[in-house]
Design a protein around this motif. Structure first.
Motif, PDB file in Angstrom:
ATOM      1  N   MET A 114       0.831  -1.207   0.000  1.00 38.34           N
ATOM      2  CA  MET A 114       0.000   0.000   0.000  1.00 38.34           C
ATOM      3  C   MET A 114       0.871   1.265   0.000  1.00 38.34           C
ATOM      4  O   MET A 114       0.368   2.375   0.171  1.00 38.34           O
ATOM      5  CB  MET A 114      -0.913   0.008   1.238  1.00 38.34           C
ATOM      6  CG  MET A 114      -1.953  -1.092   1.233  1.00 38.34           C
ATOM      7  SD  MET A 114      -2.677  -1.382   2.885  1.00 38.34           S
ATOM      8  CE  MET A 114      -3.452   0.186   3.222  1.00 38.34           C
ATOM      9  N   GLY A 115       2.181   1.075  -0.160  1.00 35.88           N
ATOM     10  CA  GLY A 115       3.093   2.229  -0.187  1.00 35.88           C
ATOM     11  C   GLY A 115       3.556   2.657   1.184  1.00 35.88           C
ATOM     12  O   GLY A 115       4.172   3.718   1.353  1.00 35.88           O
ATOM     13  N   ILE A 116       3.262   1.853   2.221  1.00 40.64           N
ATOM     14  CA  ILE A 116       3.667   2.195   3.592  1.00 40.64           C
ATOM     15  C   ILE A 116       4.852   1.313   3.988  1.00 40.64           C
ATOM     16  O   ILE A 116       4.688   0.123   4.295  1.00 40.64           O
ATOM     17  CB  ILE A 116       2.499   1.988   4.592  1.00 40.64           C
ATOM     18  CG1 ILE A 116       1.283   2.815   4.157  1.00 40.64           C
ATOM     19  CG2 ILE A 116       2.920   2.344   6.008  1.00 40.64           C
ATOM     20  CD1 ILE A 116       0.005   2.528   4.941  1.00 40.64           C
ATOM     21  N   ARG A 117       6.042   1.900   3.934  1.00 44.53           N
ATOM     22  CA  ARG A 117       7.244   1.126   4.255  1.00 44.53           C
ATOM     23  C   ARG A 117       7.949   1.624   5.519  1.00 44.53           C
ATOM     24  O   ARG A 117       8.696   0.895   6.146  1.00 44.53           O
ATOM     25  CB  ARG A 117       8.235   1.185   3.080  1.00 44.53           C
ATOM     26  CG  ARG A 117       7.722   0.460   1.850  1.00 44.53           C
ATOM     27  CD  ARG A 117       8.624   0.592   0.653  1.00 44.53           C
ATOM     28  NE  ARG A 117       8.074  -0.146  -0.475  1.00 44.53           N
ATOM     29  CZ  ARG A 117       7.107   0.305  -1.267  1.00 44.53           C
ATOM     30  NH1 ARG A 117       6.599   1.516  -1.069  1.00 44.53           N
ATOM     31  NH2 ARG A 117       6.645  -0.421  -2.266  1.00 44.53           N
ATOM     32  N   SER A 118       7.746   2.894   5.861  1.00 47.22           N
ATOM     33  CA  SER A 118       8.425   3.481   7.019  1.00 47.22           C
ATOM     34  C   SER A 118       7.410   4.107   7.958  1.00 47.22           C
ATOM     35  O   SER A 118       6.228   4.253   7.612  1.00 47.22           O
ATOM     36  CB  SER A 118       9.406   4.559   6.553  1.00 47.22           C
ATOM     37  OG  SER A 118       8.684   5.647   5.983  1.00 47.22           O
ATOM     38  N   ILE A 119       7.874   4.516   9.122  1.00 51.01           N
ATOM     39  CA  ILE A 119       7.003   5.209  10.080  1.00 51.01           C
ATOM     40  C   ILE A 119       6.473   6.500   9.446  1.00 51.01           C
ATOM     41  O   ILE A 119       5.311   6.869   9.616  1.00 51.01           O
ATOM     42  CB  ILE A 119       7.771   5.532  11.387  1.00 51.01           C
ATOM     43  CG1 ILE A 119       8.211   4.236  12.091  1.00 51.01           C
ATOM     44  CG2 ILE A 119       6.938   6.395  12.315  1.00 51.01           C
ATOM     45  CD1 ILE A 119       7.081   3.341  12.545  1.00 51.01           C
TER      46      ILE A 119
END
Length: 682
Positions: A26-31
Motif C-alpha cells: 500500500m506504499g507504507i514502508r516506514s514510520i
C-alpha cells in the motif's frame, strides 16, 4: 532525531513481518509513510435526532435496550441479532448481522451507542458499529483510510494511533516558522494529530489548511527549481532583434493588435532578448489571433539574423499557416517555404539546400521538419502549434536542429489557470484572452433529438446561402454498448436527405492520412457542402465559409472539446450557428449544455469544465501528467495554489533560502526529490 523515513513499521505494536509486507504493498514502508497515510473522509459519530435523519442515511444514536435480544441462524454460519432500542421517544429495531456473541453482552436497560444505516420506513437501523456504553465514550470523527487486502480500516487506525503516540514528537517540521505565522498554520505534529484523530470540525479544518498549503508549496518549489535549473542550464542565444524594423512591420498589419496580443508579444520579445532560452506556452482561444503573435515573433528573430521554424500537426493546417504568413509578410523582404511529406523530388531537394545555405528565413511544415536530412543554417526560433498533438521526442528533435533555439509552444485549448501553473509549472505561460474586434459570437442552441427535422431545415437555409456545414458524431460505426449516433449512419442519412441538392462528405480517424487530407481539401474548396465527421476536425482547420455546426449526442463531450469543435465555425464575416443535439440523462450533462449556450469564452468554459469533470478527465487520464495530492484539490483550493506558487518563486530567489538553517528541511526535500539535480529536465 530519528529519521522517520528510515524507521521500520515493524517497531509499531501489532505490525509483524507479514503485515509489513501487506502495508508495503500500500506504499507504507516506514514510520513516516504510516504517519502521512492520511484519511480521505471521516465517519461522523456525533449524535443525531432521528426526526431529522433521511432514509438510507448513516447515523449514530444512543439508546436503551428495551427487550431481550432475539437471535436467528440462517444459511451456513450466518445469523441475525435483533433488539428493540428506546432512542428518546422512538422505539426502534437495531439489527446486527453475524454478531451472535453480542447476545450474552446485551440486557434490558443497558445504554449502548450504535452506528449504521437508517431505514426510515421500517424504523430499523442496520448496525455496523457498536459501543457497549453511552455516547460520551465515542470518538466524534472516525478517520476512514484507503484499505487493501487483509489490512482493515480499523487496523490502520490502531497502527497510526500507536505510531503517533510513539513517534509523533519526532516528526520534522518542514515549514519555516515565519511562513506558519504568516498564514496561521498549525505545527506539523498538531496537524498530524488533528487530521488523523480530530476532536472537532475546527481541528479538521486547521489540519487540512496546513496540508493543502504544504503539498502545493513542495510541488511548486520543485517546479520553480526545475525551471531555474532549466534556464541556467539551457543558455539561449540572446537575439538582438531590430526594434525599429519590428515596430515598422507591426504598423503594416491590416488590423490593430488587441491588448492581450500586445502583452504576449512583449513577453515573447523579452524572452528572445534574454540570455536564457525561451520555453514559453502561448495559449489563446480559437480565433484569438495566435498566428499573428507567432508571425511577429518569427519576424523579430529574422531581424536578429536567425531562421525560424513553425511545425503544425497536419498538411492542410501547414498550408493554411503558410497562406496566412504570406499575407502578413506581403511587404517584408524575407523568404518563406513550406515543407510537408507531399513536397518530393527536385522541389524538396532544392528547399533542403536553400535551407542549409541560409537562403530560407522561415520554414513552415509538418513533422517533415524533423527528418534527418533537414538542416538549418542558423535556427533561432522554433514554434510548435497545437503542441499537445506532438510527442515529447518530436518536439525535442526539432529543438536540436539549432544551437539552443528559443522555443514557443502554441495551443488553442484554453487551459484553466490552476492546471496551467501545475502542469506547465516549468514553462512561462502567455495568455491571449481577448478576441479581435468585429468577430461575431457563434449563436449556440441546445435541441433534443426529436427536433432534428427543424435543425435540418435551419441547416438547409444556410446551405442555400452558399454556406457550408459540419456535422460531428462521437463514433465511427455502430456500437452495441453505446446508443449514440455514429458517423457512417449519419452520413448515409444526410447524403440521402440532401441528395441532388448538396454534396455530403465523410471523414473519420480510420481513414488513411492522404484520404483525410483529400476530404478536408474538398471541403475547404467548397466541393463538399456538408461534412460529416468525428472529432478529427477539432483542431486547426480554417474554413471561413462554414457557418453551421451540428453536434450529435453533444452530452458525450466535455465542455472544452465542444468549444474546440464550435471554433471551427464563426471564422468569416457571416453569422454562425452551433446546434447541440442532446438528451442528457443526468444533471452534469444538462449543466454542460446550458453553459455552452451561455458563453463563448473558452477560459470561462475550461474553468467550469474543470469543476464538472475534475483534473484527470480534463486532460485525459493517460496523458494528463497531473500530480496527485493527498489532501489538496486543484479546483477548490486554487487560491492556495496561487499563493504557494508565488511563495515558491520568492523563496528560490532569496539567498537565505539556500543558506539559512530554517530552510534546511525544504532544501533537503528538494534534494531527495531529485529536483536539485535537474533529473526531470529533458
Amino acid at each position: 532525531m530519528i529519521h522517520l523515513q528510515n524507521a521500520d513499521v515493524t517497531t509499531v505494536k501489532g505490525i509483524g513481518k507479514e503485515t509489513a509486507v501487506q502495508l508495503a504493498d500500500m506504499g507504507i514502508r516506514s514510520i513516516q509513510d504510516l504517519l502521512y497515510y492520511l484519511p480521505y473522509r471521516y465517519d461522523d459519530m456525533r449524535l443525531r435526532d432521528l426526526a431529522e435523519v433521511h432514509h438510507d442515511e448513516r447515523v449514530t444514536i444512543e439508546g436503551k435496550v428495551h427487550s431481550e435480544p432475539s437471535l436467528v441462524f440462517y444459511g451456513k454460519n450466518k445469523n441475525r441479532l435483533t433488539i428493540r432500542l428506546l432512542v428518546d421517544q422512538y422505539l426502534i429495531r437495531a439489527v446486527f448481522f453475524n454478531r451472535s456473541y453480542l447476545k450474552g453482552k446485551l440486557a434490558p436497560n443497558d445504554v449502548i451507542t450504535v452506528s449504521g444505516k437508517w431505514d426510515k420506513h421500517r424504523q430499523t437501523i442496520t448496525c455496523s458499529d457498536i459501543i457497549l456504553g453511552p455516547h460520551r465514550h465515542v470518538t466524534q470523527f472516525l478517520p476512514v483510510y484507503p484499505a487493501k487486502g487483509q489490512i482493515t480500516v480499523k487496523a490502520l487506525r490502531r497502527y497510526i494511533k500507536e505510531a503517533l503516540e510513539k513517534y509523533g514528537s519526532g516528526v520534522e517540521e518542514i515549514l519555516p516558522k515565519a511562513v506558519r505565522d504568516r498564514y496561521k498554520l498549525v505545527p506539523i505534529r498538531d496537524a498530524l494529530q488533528f487530521i488523523h484523530f480530530p476532536e472537532s470540525e475546527e481541528e479538521m479544518k486547521q489540519a487540512r489548511r496546513r496540508f493543502v498549503y504544504e503539498e502545493f508549496l513542495l510541488f511548486q518549489l520543485k517546479m520553480q527549481v526545475l525551471r531555474k535549473l532549466r534556464r541556467e542550464k539551457l543558455q539561449g542565444i540572446g537575439q538582438n532583434y531590430n526594434l525599429k524594423q519590428l515596430k515598422q512591420f507591426i504598423s503594416t498589419l491590416p488590423f490593430s493588435l488587441t491588448n492581450a496580443q500586445k502583452k504576449a508579444v512583449n513577453e515573447i520579445c523579452a524572452d528572445l532578448k534574454s540570455p536564457y532560452r525561451m520555453n514559453r506556452l502561448l495559449q489563446g482561444d480559437v480565433g484569438s489571433g495566435k498566428t499573428v503573435v507567432a508571425a511577429i515573433a518569427l519576424y523579430a528573430s529574422y531581424t536578429a539574423g536567425f531562421q525560424g521554424a513553425l511545425m503544425v500537426p497536419t498538411e492542410i493546417l501547414a498550408e493554411q499557416h503558410m497562406e496566412s504568413l504570406h499575407q502578413l509578410f506581403a511587404g517584408a523582404d524575407l523568404s518563406l517555404e513550406l515543407l510537408t511529406s507531399s513536397v518530393k523530388g527536385k522541389a524538396r531537394q532544392e528547399i533542403l539546400e536553400r535551407l542549409q545555405s541560409g537562403e530560407i528565413d522561415i520554414l513552415v511544415g509538418t513533422h517533415a521538419l524533423i527528418q534527418d536530412e533537414v538542416n538549418f543554417s542558423n535556427l533561432g526560433l522554433v514554434i510548435t502549434d497545437e503542441q499537445h498533438r506532438f510527442g515529447v521526442e518530436q518536439r525535442r528533435v526539432l529543438k536540436e536542429k539549432g544551437e539552443n533555439p528559443d522555443v514557443l509552444f502554441m495551443t488553442a485549448t484554453p487551459i484553466p489557470r490552476t492546471l496551467a501553473i501545475t502542469v506547465f509549472g516549468e514553462m512561462d505561460v502567455s495568455v491571449i484572452d481577448e478576441m479581435p474586434a468585429g468577430r461575431k459570437p457563434v449563436e449556440t442552441y441546445w435541441a433534443k433529438h426529436e427536433m432534428l427535422d427543424r435543425v435540418l431545415s435551419l441547416m438547409e437555409k444556410e446551405l442555400k446561402k452558399g454556406r457550408q456545414a459540419y456535422v460531428i458524431c462521437p463514433l465511427i460505426e455502430e456500437s452495441e454498448k453505446l446508443d449514440v449516433q455514429n458517423a457512417i449512419d449519419v452520413y448515409n442519412l444526410l447524403a440521402n436527405h440532401f441528395q441532388g441538392r448538396f454534396r455530403t462528405g465523410l471523414m473519420h480517424g480510420r481513414l488513411p492520412p492522404s484520404e483525410k487530407e483529400e476530404v478536408m481539401k474538398a471541403f475547404s474548396e467548397n466541393k463538399i457542402e456538408v461534412l460529416v465527421s468525428t472529432t478529427v476536425v477539432e483542431v486547426g482547420v480554417n474554413v471561413p465559409n462554414a457557418t453551421f455546426m451540428l453536434i450529435y449526442d453533444a452530452e458525450r463531450f466535455g465542455l472544452s472539446q465542444l468549444h474546440q469543435l464550435r471554433g471551427r465555425v464563426g471564422r468569416g464575416s457571416g453569422q454562425s450557428y452551433c446546434i447541440l443535439l442532446a438528451d442528457p440523462k443526468n444533471e452534469v450533462g444538462k449543466e454542460r449544455m446550458k453553459i455552452m449556450t451561455e458563453t463563448n469564452d473558452g477560459f470561462v468554459l475550461s474553468e467550469r469544465d474543470l469543476e464538472l469533470r475534475g483534473p484527470g478527465d480534463f486532460f485525459g487520464k493517460k496523458q494528463s501528467g497531473l500530480p496527485e495530492f493527498r489532501v489538496a484539490d486543484m479546483v477548490h483550493d486554487y487560491k492556495v495554489l496561487e499563493i504557494a506558487r508565488m511563495d515558491a518563486m520568492h523563496f528560490i530567489e532569496m539567498d537565505e533560502f539556500w543558506h539559512d538553517e530554517e530552510y534546511a528541511p525544504l532544501r533537503r526535500y528538494l534534494e531527495e526529490s531529485g529536483a536539485m539535480s535537474g533529473e526531470k529536465l529533458d
